[in-house]
Design an enzyme around this catalytic site. Structure first.
Site, PDB file in Angstrom:
ATOM      1  CG  ASN A  41      12.951  -9.118  -2.437  1.00 43.28           C
ATOM      2  OD1 ASN A  41      11.986  -9.502  -2.739  1.00 43.28           O
ATOM      3  ND2 ASN A  41      13.412  -9.395  -0.802  1.00 43.28           N
ATOM      4  CG  ASP A  80      19.913 -11.685   3.208  1.00 45.47           C
ATOM      5  OD1 ASP A  80      19.139 -12.443   3.757  1.00 45.47           O
ATOM      6  OD2 ASP A  80      20.370 -11.633   1.943  1.00 45.47           O
ATOM      7  CE  LYS A 131      10.612  13.103   0.001  1.00 37.47           C
ATOM      8  NZ  LYS A 131       9.804  13.807  -0.995  1.00 37.47           N
ATOM      9  N   PRO A 184      16.894 -10.784  11.193  1.00 38.13           N
ATOM     10  CG  PRO A 184      14.989 -11.029  12.367  1.00 38.13           C
ATOM     11  CD  PRO A 184      15.836 -10.004  11.749  1.00 38.13           C
ATOM     12  CG  ASP A 185      18.315 -16.968   8.422  1.00 37.29           C
ATOM     13  OD1 ASP A 185      17.357 -17.953   8.179  1.00 37.29           O
ATOM     14  OD2 ASP A 185      19.669 -17.212   7.865  1.00 37.29           O
ATOM     15  CB  ILE A 186      12.466 -16.254   9.004  1.00 37.47           C
ATOM     16  CG1 ILE A 186      12.123 -14.908   9.178  1.00 37.47           C
ATOM     17  CG2 ILE A 186      11.252 -17.079   9.623  1.00 37.47           C
ATOM     18  CD1 ILE A 186      11.080 -14.061   8.377  1.00 37.47           C
ATOM     19  CG  PHE A 198      11.941 -21.506  -1.780  1.00 33.52           C
ATOM     20  CD1 PHE A 198      11.976 -21.614  -3.276  1.00 33.52           C
ATOM     21  CD2 PHE A 198      10.775 -22.042  -1.063  1.00 33.52           C
ATOM     22  CE1 PHE A 198      10.791 -22.292  -3.714  1.00 33.52           C
ATOM     23  CE2 PHE A 198       9.751 -22.570  -1.590  1.00 33.52           C
ATOM     24  CZ  PHE A 198       9.874 -22.817  -2.859  1.00 33.52           C
ATOM     25  CE  LYS A 257      19.236 -20.147   2.050  1.00 33.54           C
ATOM     26  NZ  LYS A 257      18.514 -19.129   1.291  1.00 33.54           N
ATOM     27  CE  LYS A 291      20.131 -19.525   5.800  1.00 31.37           C
ATOM     28  NZ  LYS A 291      20.463 -18.352   6.285  1.00 31.37           N
TER      29      LYS A 291
END
Length: 405
Positions: free
Chosen positions: A209, A277, A287, A304-306, A324, A342, A346
């Site tokens: 990103n 995500d 390649k 995984p969602d840290i 964040f 959120k 979380k």
């Protein structure tokens, strides 16, 4: 933070000495009392008058000066310092320090001082990587000498590589970190995540990103300046490393989670990284080639969602967990509503919501505008530099622990 601190700055021979007047200016503006010592080589690049004009103090050069010895003997000059700094620290002077030589005022002072020593090496890459210099640095580090830099970049000799002296702002940050034991977050341990993650497709391609890591790095720096023992877990980024902070570099989301988990326990965790995500389920070992214009099918798996993992970490859960919520919702009320949900999902204590739509320039930019949600109220912070946002957050964290105490 440096008000009343007494700093002894030794300037040795090297073109990087031209940065020292700026360092003296920054130190005095921060409240430090600076005494400067010029070696014979250092005086080839900067004058005593320049350093004295900026420090407001006499600049010393000669070991056997009857005037200087009567005004302030070199033993007293060495003993009164709260910290001794050598910038630039040339290869020759590092060798003197490593071998305990005392053939001029600067080297004699460092043998006589009871204070800690911070060096900012500066030299040609070949000199910095030479086994003799590496051995000298190893000996100095074992004696407790602290270091900042060198960095990598264009050198005065026309070459490019490692050996560039740390910038004055970096040296100042290292000095502030050193004196931060009196700061409000002294004794606290903080973990900060920063930057993007790269999720491999094959050996040469990846999913990523637009995060630059600037906000996360600034938060780590701000926490360290307030005294926290700070660990920065960073994805791939071009941001310079904050001074005086342990850096753990990672690539993927799973790497980042493993690094953060290893860094626990912590009093503070700020998850500022823009973690991907999704990842590729089956990464190709070679390649991926074009096949007649038919694009490959990429199967994705959820990363995984840290933040959520830390929120459920039991005894290892950070005392203050901050996340964040990077959204592309321009309506502040809707953005806050999404971020509030959120925060609950979380299990974090605070969450900072910000609009990262392309028109805001937040991702990869210099500024940010956030809403801080702590479960009791919402604070809308004006748009400011990411460094200012980081300082506001660090101050808010310090205030939180002050009240808790």
């Amino acid at each position: 933070m440096l008000a009343g601190k007494r700093v002894l700055l030794i300037v040795t021979g090297g073109i990087a000495a031209y940065k020292c007047p700026d360092l003296v200016r920054r130190l005095t503006m921060a409240g430090a009392q600076v005494h400067c010592v010029l070696t014979k080589g250092g005086a080839q690049f900067v004058t005593p008058l320049t350093l004295s004009a900026l420090s407001g103090e006499k600049t010393y050069e000669q070991l056997f000066s009857l005037t200087d010895e009567s005004e302030m003997g070199h033993i007293r000059l060495a003993r009164q310092a709260d910290l001794c700094i050598v910038a630039p620290a040339s290869a020759d002077f590092l060798a003197k320090m490593a071998n305990g030589l005392a053939d001029d005022l600067a080297s004699t002072l460092l043998l006589a001082t009871n204070s800690d020593i911070l060096v900012a090496p500066a030299m040609n890459t070949a000199m910095w990587t030479h086994p003799a210099t590496r051995d000298n640095m190893t000996r100095l580090l074992k004696r407790g000498v602290k270091t900042v830099g060198p960095g990598e970049g264009d050198l005065a000799c026309g070459e490019t590589g490692e050996g560039r002296m740390a910038e004055p702002a970096e040296i100042l940050a290292a000095i502030e970190t050193y004196f931060s034991h009196d700061a409000p977050l002294s004794g606290r341990r903080a973990v900060v995540t920063s930057g993007p993650t790269h999720e491999a497709i094959d050996p040469v391609r990846y999913i990523a990103n637009r995060s630059s890591g600037r906000q996360g790095h600034a938060i780590a720096d701000a926490l360290a300046r307030l005294g926290a023992q700070t660990i920065l877990v960073s994805g791939p980024t071009q941001e310079p490393d904050p001074a005086g902070i342990e850096i753990i570099r990672v690539e993927s989301a799973r790497d980042m989670l493993a690094a953060v988990t290893t860094a626990l326990p912590a009093d503070i965790a700020v998850c500022a990284a823009a973690v991907a995500d999704w990842r590729i389920s089956d990464v190709s070992a070679a390649k991926i080639k074009k096949t007649g214009g038919v694009p490959p099918k990429l199967e994705l798996s959820e990363n995984p969602d840290i933040l959520a993992t830390l929120g459920k970490a039991g005894n290892l859960r950070p005392g203050l967990l901050i996340g964040f919520a990077a959204e592309t919702e321009s309506d502040p009320e809707k953005m806050v509503k999404i971020a509030t949900a959120k925060r609950t999902a979380k299990g974090c204590d605070w969450i900072l919501a910000n609009d990262v739509s392309p028109h805001t320039g937040t991702f990869g930019g210099l500024e940010n505008a956030v809403h801080l949600i702590d479960g009791k109220k919402v604070e809308a912070w004006e748009k400011a530099s990411k460094e200012d946002i980081a300082r506001q957050l660090a101050a808010r964290i310090a205030a939180h622990f002050a009240v808790a105490a």
